[in-house]
Design an enzyme around this catalytic site. Structure first.
Site, short mmCIF file in Angstrom:
data_model
loop_
_atom_site.label_atom_id
_atom_site.label_comp_id
_atom_site.label_asym_id
_atom_site.label_seq_id
_atom_site.Cartn_x
_atom_site.Cartn_y
_atom_site.Cartn_z
CG HIS A 21 -6.71 -2.85 3.39
ND1 HIS A 21 -5.98 -1.71 3.12
CD2 HIS A 21 -7.96 -2.61 2.90
CE1 HIS A 21 -6.75 -0.83 2.49
NE2 HIS A 21 -7.96 -1.35 2.34
CD GLN B 272 -14.84 -0.46 -2.26
OE1 GLN B 272 -16.03 -0.58 -1.99
NE2 GLN B 272 -14.24 -1.21 -3.16
CG HIS C 75 -8.68 -3.10 -2.17
ND1 HIS C 75 -9.62 -2.38 -2.87
CD2 HIS C 75 -8.47 -2.43 -1.02
CE1 HIS C 75 -9.96 -1.31 -2.18
NE2 HIS C 75 -9.29 -1.32 -1.05
CG ASP D 266 -2.07 0.95 1.11
OD1 ASP D 266 -3.21 0.49 1.08
OD2 ASP D 266 -1.82 2.19 1.04
CB ILE D 267 0.90 4.09 -2.34
CG1 ILE D 267 2.01 4.94 -2.91
CG2 ILE D 267 -0.37 4.89 -2.21
CD1 ILE D 267 1.74 5.37 -4.34
P1 AMP Z 1 -9.82 1.25 0.55
O1 AMP Z 1 -10.16 2.35 1.48
O2 AMP Z 1 -10.06 -0.08 1.18
O3 AMP Z 1 -10.48 1.41 -0.79
O4 AMP Z 1 -8.25 1.32 0.36
C1 AMP Z 1 -7.60 1.69 -0.78
C2 AMP Z 1 -6.13 1.60 -0.46
O5 AMP Z 1 -5.40 1.69 -1.66
C3 AMP Z 1 -5.61 2.72 0.46
O6 AMP Z 1 -5.01 2.13 1.60
C4 AMP Z 1 -4.61 3.46 -0.41
O7 AMP Z 1 -3.50 3.92 0.30
C5 AMP Z 1 -4.22 2.40 -1.41
N1 AMP Z 1 -3.74 2.91 -2.70
C6 AMP Z 1 -4.31 3.85 -3.47
N2 AMP Z 1 -3.58 4.04 -4.60
C7 AMP Z 1 -2.54 3.17 -4.52
C8 AMP Z 1 -1.44 2.87 -5.37
N3 AMP Z 1 -1.23 3.51 -6.53
N4 AMP Z 1 -0.56 1.93 -4.98
C9 AMP Z 1 -0.73 1.27 -3.81
N5 AMP Z 1 -1.76 1.50 -2.96
C10 AMP Z 1 -2.65 2.44 -3.31
#
Ligand code: AMP
Length: 146
Positions: A109, A101, A107, A37-38
């Site tokens: 985590h 979300q 996805h 995760d970024i």
């Molecule tokens: P959610 O709230 O469950 O939709 O989480 C989305 C997750 O994706 C968050 O923890 C973000 O930090 C992560 N995220 C968004 N863009 C990227 C990316 N380009 N690379 C890796 N993680 C990402």
């Protein structure tokens, strides 16, 4: 975005799968992809996605794809445990914007937790973006345990 809607082919995880934007890989098989995760909630925070399912959430995903994703979650969580020796591992999955979300490609985590960590998820962005080199180094440590 609520639980209703259609899959957006331009969502960030679709772009990662298409190789249009970079990510930090941890694990990949024929059906799933795991990467860091970024905006990590902790050291080693990883995400697992299906490569083929166009499901936005758990209500839409094909049971076969869900099983494939969860098998990879277990594999990656085991490697993260070996790499970083956390006290706990938070596995989480959000459905719909009101549930937290923000990316609408299903996805899961995997968040390593240590004694004394604040429980739960902080608002995305609060912790800022991780350094790309630091993420690459962490990913290497995890991959070494697979
Ligand atoms: P959610 O709230 O469950 O939709 O989480 C989305 C997750 O994706 C968050 O923890 C973000 O930090 C992560 N995220 C968004 N863009 C990227 C990316 N380009 N690379 C890796 N993680 C990402």
């Amino acid at each position: 975005m609520s639980l209703e809607g259609i899959y957006d082919e331009g969502n960030v995880f679709a772009l990662i799968l298409a190789g249009k934007i970079p990510s930090t890989p941890i694990y990949e098989d024929a059906h799933t992809y795991a990467f860091l995760d970024i905006q990590p909630q902790s050291k080693g925070h990883a995400l697992v996605i299906s490569k083929w399912s166009k499901a936005r959430n758990i209500l839409e995903i094909e049971p076969e794809a869900l099983c494939q994703v969860m098998a990879s979650v277990q594999k990656v969580a085991t490697a993260i445990r070996k790499a970083f020796d956390p006290d706990g591992i938070h596995v989480a999955q959000f459905n719909g914007a009101p549930a937290g979300q923000t990316v609408f490609h299903l996805h899961v985590h995997i968040v390593p937790r240590w004694e004394g960590d604040a429980p739960g998820f902080s608002v995305h962005g609060q912790g800022g973006f991780a350094d790309a080199d630091a993420l690459r180094a962490l990913a290497q440590e995890i991959r070494a345990q697979l």
